[in-house]
Write a protein that holds these residues in place. Structure first.
Motif, PDB file in Angstrom:
ATOM      1  N   ALA A 181      -7.372  24.913  -6.887  1.00 41.25           N
ATOM      2  CA  ALA A 181      -6.918  26.203  -7.416  1.00 41.25           C
ATOM      3  C   ALA A 181      -6.305  26.087  -8.806  1.00 41.25           C
ATOM      4  N   GLU A 182      -5.756  24.910  -9.143  1.00 44.15           N
ATOM      5  CA  GLU A 182      -5.162  24.710 -10.473  1.00 44.15           C
ATOM      6  C   GLU A 182      -6.187  24.282 -11.515  1.00 44.15           C
ATOM      7  N   GLY A 183      -7.453  24.137 -11.108  1.00 44.93           N
ATOM      8  CA  GLY A 183      -8.494  23.771 -12.050  1.00 44.93           C
ATOM      9  C   GLY A 183      -8.733  22.284 -12.194  1.00 44.93           C
ATOM     10  N   ARG A 184      -8.074  21.454 -11.370  1.00 45.89           N
ATOM     11  CA  ARG A 184      -8.284  20.007 -11.419  1.00 45.89           C
ATOM     12  C   ARG A 184      -9.572  19.654 -10.669  1.00 45.89           C
ATOM     13  N   TYR A 185     -10.284  18.674 -11.198  1.00 44.27           N
ATOM     14  CA  TYR A 185     -11.529  18.228 -10.591  1.00 44.27           C
ATOM     15  C   TYR A 185     -11.295  16.942  -9.806  1.00 44.27           C
ATOM     16  N   TYR A 186     -12.011  16.788  -8.708  1.00 46.10           N
ATOM     17  CA  TYR A 186     -11.918  15.608  -7.864  1.00 46.10           C
ATOM     18  C   TYR A 186     -13.325  15.123  -7.525  1.00 46.10           C
ATOM     19  N   MET A 187     -13.495  13.810  -7.555  1.00 45.25           N
ATOM     20  CA  MET A 187     -14.752  13.236  -7.077  1.00 45.25           C
ATOM     21  C   MET A 187     -14.594  13.011  -5.581  1.00 45.25           C
ATOM     22  N   MET A 188     -15.525  13.568  -4.795  1.00 43.46           N
ATOM     23  CA  MET A 188     -15.433  13.491  -3.343  1.00 43.46           C
ATOM     24  C   MET A 188     -16.278  12.355  -2.772  1.00 43.46           C
ATOM     25  N   GLY A 189     -17.234  11.854  -3.549  1.00 45.72           N
ATOM     26  CA  GLY A 189     -18.078  10.770  -3.066  1.00 45.72           C
ATOM     27  C   GLY A 189     -19.531  11.002  -3.424  1.00 45.72           C
ATOM     28  N   ARG A 190     -20.379  10.155  -2.916  1.00 47.09           N
ATOM     29  CA  ARG A 190     -21.805  10.233  -3.197  1.00 47.09           C
ATOM     30  C   ARG A 190     -22.467  11.224  -2.247  1.00 47.09           C
ATOM     31  N   GLU A 191     -23.407  11.973  -2.767  1.00 55.23           N
ATOM     32  CA  GLU A 191     -24.116  12.953  -1.946  1.00 55.23           C
ATOM     33  C   GLU A 191     -24.862  12.278  -0.805  1.00 55.23           C
ATOM     34  N   SER A 192     -25.499  11.175  -1.088  1.00 52.00           N
ATOM     35  CA  SER A 192     -26.397  10.574  -0.104  1.00 52.00           C
ATOM     36  C   SER A 192     -25.677   9.929   1.070  1.00 52.00           C
ATOM     37  N   VAL A 193     -24.584   9.225   0.852  1.00 57.77           N
ATOM     38  CA  VAL A 193     -23.953   8.497   1.958  1.00 57.77           C
ATOM     39  C   VAL A 193     -22.550   8.966   2.304  1.00 57.77           C
ATOM     40  N   ASP A 194     -21.905   9.685   1.429  1.00 54.81           N
ATOM     41  CA  ASP A 194     -20.525  10.067   1.689  1.00 54.81           C
ATOM     42  C   ASP A 194     -20.364  11.490   2.205  1.00 54.81           C
ATOM     43  N   ILE A 195     -21.469  12.198   2.397  1.00 55.74           N
ATOM     44  CA  ILE A 195     -21.436  13.514   3.020  1.00 55.74           C
ATOM     45  C   ILE A 195     -22.153  13.390   4.356  1.00 55.74           C
ATOM     46  N   ILE A 196     -21.432  13.715   5.429  1.00 55.50           N
ATOM     47  CA  ILE A 196     -21.970  13.639   6.781  1.00 55.50           C
ATOM     48  C   ILE A 196     -22.196  15.065   7.266  1.00 55.50           C
ATOM     49  N   LYS A 197     -23.403  15.351   7.716  1.00 57.19           N
ATOM     50  CA  LYS A 197     -23.732  16.684   8.230  1.00 57.19           C
ATOM     51  C   LYS A 197     -23.696  16.621   9.746  1.00 57.19           C
ATOM     52  N   SER A 198     -22.626  17.181  10.317  1.00 57.27           N
ATOM     53  CA  SER A 198     -22.393  17.064  11.753  1.00 57.27           C
ATOM     54  C   SER A 198     -22.067  18.417  12.362  1.00 57.27           C
ATOM     55  N   GLY A 199     -22.906  18.859  13.280  1.00 61.11           N
ATOM     56  CA  GLY A 199     -22.649  20.102  13.999  1.00 61.11           C
ATOM     57  C   GLY A 199     -22.471  21.310  13.106  1.00 61.11           C
ATOM     58  N   GLY A 200     -23.203  21.374  11.994  1.00 60.14           N
ATOM     59  CA  GLY A 200     -23.100  22.498  11.075  1.00 60.14           C
ATOM     60  C   GLY A 200     -22.025  22.337  10.010  1.00 60.14           C
ATOM     61  N   PHE A 201     -21.254  21.258  10.070  1.00 55.20           N
ATOM     62  CA  PHE A 201     -20.211  20.995   9.077  1.00 55.20           C
ATOM     63  C   PHE A 201     -20.684  19.931   8.100  1.00 55.20           C
ATOM     64  N   LYS A 202     -20.251  20.045   6.852  1.00 57.07           N
ATOM     65  CA  LYS A 202     -20.440  18.988   5.868  1.00 57.07           C
ATOM     66  C   LYS A 202     -19.103  18.282   5.741  1.00 57.07           C
ATOM     67  N   LEU A 203     -19.058  17.033   6.179  1.00 53.47           N
ATOM     68  CA  LEU A 203     -17.814  16.278   6.215  1.00 53.47           C
ATOM     69  C   LEU A 203     -17.794  15.236   5.109  1.00 53.47           C
ATOM     70  N   SER A 204     -16.658  15.043   4.513  1.00 60.02           N
ATOM     71  CA  SER A 204     -16.491  14.012   3.494  1.00 60.02           C
ATOM     72  C   SER A 204     -16.088  12.709   4.177  1.00 60.02           C
ATOM     73  N   ALA A 205     -16.966  11.718   4.097  1.00 53.36           N
ATOM     74  CA  ALA A 205     -16.643  10.405   4.665  1.00 53.36           C
ATOM     75  C   ALA A 205     -15.406   9.824   3.990  1.00 53.36           C
ATOM     76  N   LEU A 206     -15.255  10.069   2.697  1.00 50.22           N
ATOM     77  CA  LEU A 206     -14.109   9.533   1.959  1.00 50.22           C
ATOM     78  C   LEU A 206     -12.800  10.148   2.435  1.00 50.22           C
ATOM     79  N   GLU A 207     -12.808  11.426   2.764  1.00 45.84           N
ATOM     80  CA  GLU A 207     -11.604  12.087   3.281  1.00 45.84           C
ATOM     81  C   GLU A 207     -11.206  11.483   4.627  1.00 45.84           C
ATOM     82  N   ILE A 208     -12.193  11.259   5.490  1.00 45.47           N
ATOM     83  CA  ILE A 208     -11.917  10.666   6.801  1.00 45.47           C
ATOM     84  C   ILE A 208     -11.416   9.230   6.634  1.00 45.47           C
ATOM     85  N   GLU A 209     -12.019   8.487   5.706  1.00 46.35           N
ATOM     86  CA  GLU A 209     -11.568   7.114   5.442  1.00 46.35           C
ATOM     87  C   GLU A 209     -10.107   7.092   4.993  1.00 46.35           C
ATOM     88  N   ARG A 210      -9.735   8.014   4.100  1.00 45.08           N
ATOM     89  CA  ARG A 210      -8.339   8.066   3.636  1.00 45.08           C
ATOM     90  C   ARG A 210      -7.380   8.255   4.799  1.00 45.08           C
TER      91      ARG A 210
END
Length: 153
Positions: free
Chosen positions: A40-69
């Motif tokens: 909301a403040e306009g800061r940018y964040y890298m969430m990870g790689r599209e190919s391996v760091d986004i998990i598509k599970s049960g209709g949700f797009k999950l960030s593997a990096l967020e879960i790892e943290r």
């Protein structure tokens, strides 16, 4: 999807016009393959790689990096890699490969209740693989493709 352009960005892949056409937009922006977000403040964040760091599970797009943290906050976990594991029920299920701290043990029955207090249930790993070390490439970078193979054994 993060795209970059400027004088310090390379113009093309040497003698690979098809790869260049695939990896660059028509107006010359390089498509990095990284996923970004802006708060909301306009800061940018890298969430990870599209190919391996986004998990598509049960209709949700999950960030593997967020879960790892989150998992790195567990007192028994020294290192972790989260990947999407093929699942007939969910499309992909969350799999966590963990390196434990010396003198500790862990089973899925230990991890699940802890995760349920820290994250949404759909983000909680469905599979756990305890390893001595996470697979890395020659540069020392985590090899998530090799991590995925740990769950097919």
């Amino acid at each position: 999807m993060i795209q970059v352009s400027g004088p310090s960005v390379f113009r093309e892949y040497y003698r690979l016009p098809d790869k260049t056409a695939k990896e660059f937009t028509d107006d010359g922006w390089f498509i990095t393959g990284d996923i970004g977000a802006r708060d909301a403040e306009g800061r940018y964040y890298m969430m990870g790689r599209e190919s391996v760091d986004i998990i598509k599970s049960g209709g949700f797009k999950l960030s593997a990096l967020e879960i790892e943290r989150e998992l790195l906050d567990h007192p028994s976990i020294a290192d972790v890699a989260v990947v999407g594991i093929p699942s007939t029920e969910w499309g992909e299920a969350v799999g966590a490969a963990v390196v434990l701290r010396a003198g500790t043990t862990m089973a899925m029955s230990d991890l699940k209740p802890w995760c349920n207090t820290r994250m949404a249930k759909y983000k909680t790993p469905k599979q756990l693989c305890v390893v001595e070390a996470l697979p890395r490439n020659l540069m020392g970078k985590l090899d998530k493709k090799a991590v995925k193979l740990l769950f097919s054994v």
